[in-house]
Design a protein around this motif. Sequence first.
Motif, mmCIF file in Angstrom:
data_model
loop_
_atom_site.group_PDB
_atom_site.id
_atom_site.type_symbol
_atom_site.label_atom_id
_atom_site.label_comp_id
_atom_site.label_asym_id
_atom_site.label_seq_id
_atom_site.Cartn_x
_atom_site.Cartn_y
_atom_site.Cartn_z
ATOM 1 N N UNK A 33 1.023 -1.200 -0.131
ATOM 2 C CA UNK A 33 -0.217 -0.054 0.281
ATOM 3 C C UNK A 33 0.808 1.232 0.169
ATOM 4 N N UNK A 34 2.146 0.867 0.864
ATOM 5 C CA UNK A 34 3.366 2.696 0.576
ATOM 6 C C UNK A 34 3.307 2.565 -0.686
ATOM 7 N N UNK A 35 3.870 1.439 -1.594
ATOM 8 C CA UNK A 35 4.276 1.955 -2.752
ATOM 9 C C UNK A 35 3.340 1.920 -3.713
ATOM 10 N N UNK A 36 1.920 1.851 -3.318
ATOM 11 C CA UNK A 36 0.707 2.337 -5.016
ATOM 12 C C UNK A 36 1.052 4.050 -4.304
ATOM 13 N N UNK A 37 1.178 4.122 -2.640
ATOM 14 C CA UNK A 37 0.506 5.388 -2.030
ATOM 15 C C UNK A 37 1.758 6.704 -2.998
ATOM 16 N N UNK A 38 2.736 5.704 -2.398
ATOM 17 C CA UNK A 38 4.413 6.551 -2.931
ATOM 18 C C UNK A 38 4.012 6.823 -4.789
ATOM 19 N N UNK A 39 3.875 5.903 -5.667
ATOM 20 C CA UNK A 39 3.353 6.550 -7.432
ATOM 21 C C UNK A 39 2.778 6.926 -7.313
ATOM 22 N N UNK A 40 1.038 6.690 -6.814
ATOM 23 C CA UNK A 40 0.520 8.094 -6.705
ATOM 24 C C UNK A 40 0.921 9.596 -6.117
ATOM 25 N N UNK A 41 1.687 9.536 -4.837
ATOM 26 C CA UNK A 41 1.612 10.742 -4.853
ATOM 27 C C UNK A 41 2.578 11.512 -5.953
#
Length: 134
Positions: A33-41
Amino acid sequence: MSEILSSLNNLRTLRAHSRDYALDVLEEMLQKLEVVVTERREETEAQEAEARDKAEKLAMYRELLQEDGINPADLLSGMEKRGSDMKKKRAPRPAKYQYTDASGEVKQWTGQGRTPSAIRIALENGKSLSDFML
């Protein structure tokens, strides 16, 4: 919002679902989830930077035009005229077929679009499309 995202967004539901998983599985989910959030950011930041660059370039070009005494609206009005010249309506297609409809009226058809019912019925009864040629 999907059911899964609703569950992730509700702390009480998330706690209830997390009881079914081991801690190491939950930590793995957290990392993903952190990877997804970082990519989105990063995507959002890149889009914002692109929008800022575009705004800066527009301001620079507007300044250059004003220095040369050119109104930006004049540029746009010139483009609109050119675009309207390009959109010329094509000439109607010449008729290829002639037929008599149910009311006895003689009509013509270009051969494009839906086949008139009188021609369609005649074709079903064994006539050929060449029988209707002009």
